[in-house]
Write an enzyme that holds these catalytic residues in place. Sequence first.
Site, PDB file in Angstrom:
ATOM      1  N   LEU A  19       7.175   5.470   1.770  1.00  0.00           N
ATOM      2  CA  LEU A  19       6.397   4.695   2.276  1.00  0.00           C
ATOM      3  C   LEU A  19       6.420   3.227   2.970  1.00  0.00           C
ATOM      4  O   LEU A  19       5.720   2.470   3.710  1.00  0.00           O
ATOM      5  CB  LEU A  19       4.974   4.730   0.787  1.00  0.00           C
ATOM      6  CG  LEU A  19       4.366   5.951   1.079  1.00  0.00           C
ATOM      7  CD1 LEU A  19       3.105   6.338   0.246  1.00  0.00           C
ATOM      8  CD2 LEU A  19       2.841   6.008   2.686  1.00  0.00           C
ATOM      9  N   ASP A  38      13.406  -4.311  -2.205  1.00  0.00           N
ATOM     10  CA  ASP A  38      13.481  -3.386  -2.807  1.00  0.00           C
ATOM     11  C   ASP A  38      14.299  -3.463  -3.833  1.00  0.00           C
ATOM     12  O   ASP A  38      15.526  -4.387  -3.896  1.00  0.00           O
ATOM     13  CB  ASP A  38      13.961  -1.853  -1.847  1.00  0.00           C
ATOM     14  CG  ASP A  38      13.561  -0.240  -2.600  1.00  0.00           C
ATOM     15  OD1 ASP A  38      12.980   0.122  -2.062  1.00  0.00           O
ATOM     16  OD2 ASP A  38      14.551  -0.285  -3.431  1.00  0.00           O
ATOM     17  N   ASP A  73      13.435  -7.580  -8.540  1.00  0.00           N
ATOM     18  CA  ASP A  73      13.305  -6.731  -9.595  1.00  0.00           C
ATOM     19  C   ASP A  73      11.501  -7.354  -9.772  1.00  0.00           C
ATOM     20  O   ASP A  73      11.544  -8.365 -10.838  1.00  0.00           O
ATOM     21  CB  ASP A  73      12.997  -6.936 -11.359  1.00  0.00           C
ATOM     22  CG  ASP A  73      13.037  -5.747 -12.165  1.00  0.00           C
ATOM     23  OD1 ASP A  73      11.644  -5.046 -11.515  1.00  0.00           O
ATOM     24  OD2 ASP A  73      12.986  -5.490 -13.231  1.00  0.00           O
ATOM     25  N   ASN A 100       4.449  -1.981  -3.764  1.00  0.00           N
ATOM     26  CA  ASN A 100       3.961  -0.373  -3.621  1.00  0.00           C
ATOM     27  C   ASN A 100       5.322   0.422  -4.564  1.00  0.00           C
ATOM     28  O   ASN A 100       5.223   1.445  -4.370  1.00  0.00           O
ATOM     29  CB  ASN A 100       4.704  -0.287  -2.172  1.00  0.00           C
ATOM     30  CG  ASN A 100       5.168   1.218  -1.871  1.00  0.00           C
ATOM     31  OD1 ASN A 100       4.426   2.396  -1.623  1.00  0.00           O
ATOM     32  ND2 ASN A 100       6.198   1.162  -1.799  1.00  0.00           N
ATOM     33  N   TYR A 171       2.640   7.606 -15.406  1.00  0.00           N
ATOM     34  CA  TYR A 171       1.650   7.673 -13.610  1.00  0.00           C
ATOM     35  C   TYR A 171       0.838   7.577 -13.655  1.00  0.00           C
ATOM     36  O   TYR A 171       0.387   6.963 -13.213  1.00  0.00           O
ATOM     37  CB  TYR A 171       2.658   8.665 -12.676  1.00  0.00           C
ATOM     38  CG  TYR A 171       2.682   8.390 -11.608  1.00  0.00           C
ATOM     39  CD1 TYR A 171       3.387   8.266 -11.104  1.00  0.00           C
ATOM     40  CD2 TYR A 171       1.707   9.557 -10.829  1.00  0.00           C
ATOM     41  CE1 TYR A 171       2.949   7.182  -9.470  1.00  0.00           C
ATOM     42  CE2 TYR A 171       1.540   9.198  -9.560  1.00  0.00           C
ATOM     43  CZ  TYR A 171       2.242   8.082  -8.731  1.00  0.00           C
ATOM     44  OH  TYR A 171       2.031   8.193  -7.066  1.00  0.00           O
ATOM     45  N   LYS A 175      -1.884   4.008 -12.408  1.00  0.00           N
ATOM     46  CA  LYS A 175      -2.082   4.189 -11.171  1.00  0.00           C
ATOM     47  C   LYS A 175      -3.573   3.961 -11.215  1.00  0.00           C
ATOM     48  O   LYS A 175      -4.421   3.319 -10.699  1.00  0.00           O
ATOM     49  CB  LYS A 175      -1.725   5.382 -10.374  1.00  0.00           C
ATOM     50  CG  LYS A 175      -0.515   5.462  -9.107  1.00  0.00           C
ATOM     51  CD  LYS A 175      -0.145   4.279  -9.045  1.00  0.00           C
ATOM     52  CE  LYS A 175       0.836   4.413  -8.296  1.00  0.00           C
ATOM     53  NZ  LYS A 175       1.847   3.305  -7.158  1.00  0.00           N
ATOM     54  N   THR A 205       7.560  11.396  -0.145  1.00  0.00           N
ATOM     55  CA  THR A 205       8.255  10.655  -0.306  1.00  0.00           C
ATOM     56  C   THR A 205       9.216  11.243  -0.808  1.00  0.00           C
ATOM     57  O   THR A 205       9.131  12.298  -1.694  1.00  0.00           O
ATOM     58  CB  THR A 205       7.294   8.662  -1.071  1.00  0.00           C
ATOM     59  OG1 THR A 205       6.769   9.315  -2.149  1.00  0.00           O
ATOM     60  CG2 THR A 205       6.750   9.230  -0.184  1.00  0.00           C
TER      61      THR A 205
END
Length: 302
Positions: A19, A38, A73, A100, A171, A175, A205
Site C-alpha cells: 500500500l 521504509d 525508524d 502507513n 494488531y 488499529k 499486501t
Amino acid sequence: MSGICEGRVVVVTGAGRGLGRAHALAFAAEGARLVVNDLGVGLDGTPGADSPARRVADEIRAAGGEAVPHGGDVATTEGAASLVHTALETYGRLDTLVNNAGFLRDRMLVNLDEDDWDAVVRVHLKGHFLPLKHAAAHWRAEAKAGRTPMARVVNTSSGAGLLGSVGQGNYSAAKAGIVALTLVAAAEMGRYGVQVNAIAPAARTRMTEETFARTMAAPAGGFDAMAPENVSPLVVWLGSAASAGVTGRVFEAEGGRITVMEGWRPGPSADKGTRWTPAEAGDATLKLLAEGEAPGAVYGAG
C-alpha cells in the site's frame, strides 16, 4: 496537465512495498514531491537486507518525479523527527503525512507473548503518533508565524481495528487506537490548518496475501479488486488541498468501493432516575439490546 498534488511535499511511511509504495507512486503521478520512508524489515519486523525505500524513490525519479528515500525508524523520536527534517531540508516544506508503516505478529491471545504485543503496538500506534507529533509541531509553528498551512494527515487503520480480528489482538488494538488518535488529532489541529483522516483499507499486501490466497481466486483478466493501487486514489485526494473541510473521518476502501465508516454513537437508552439494582439493570439492558442493532461480526469468528 497538473495533478491535484502539484507542488505538495508528501511523506509516506512504510512506502517500500504494498500500500505504501502504491500511495507514493500515486502521489508522484499527481505532481507531489515525496519522502519515501521504509525501514526495510520483514513481515514480522525483523531487519531485512535490502532498501525498498531507495528502490521506490528511484522508480519515482525514473518516471520524471521527485523523491528521496528515508530509512529511519518512525516509531522512535529520532526517526520521526528525522523524517520531518528530511522533507523540510530537501524541499523546504511539508504538506501531507501518510502514516502507513506496520507489520504483523499474529497469535491467539493465550499464545500472544508480551514482546509480540509490544512490537506490533509500537510500530503501528507509536509509529503513527511520533511522525504526527513532529509534523503537527511544525505546522503549528507555521500557523503561529502567520503561514497557516493546508496540511493533511492520512492514517491507516483496518477493519480489524473497527470490528476486531481473531488471532490479531495486538494488531486490532493498535488499529483501533489509530482511529481514536485520528479523532483527537483532527480536533486539536484543525485551528492550525491541519486535517486528519483515517482509512481502513482492504488490499493484497505482504500482510494480507496469505489470507487472500486462501479465500480469493486471482482475477481472470478483469478488475483486480485486491490490488493496493485501488486504495491510493482516495489517499491522494485526502492528502490534497481538494479535500478541504474533510477531517476527523474514517473511510473503508476496497476495490472500487469507498465507505464512510460511522463509529460509536448512542443507541437505545434507559434512565430510571435513580440507582438500579443488579437485577433491574440486567432486565433493562436485555430490553435495550433487543432494540439495538447487532454488532458486526469479528473477522475470523466464523
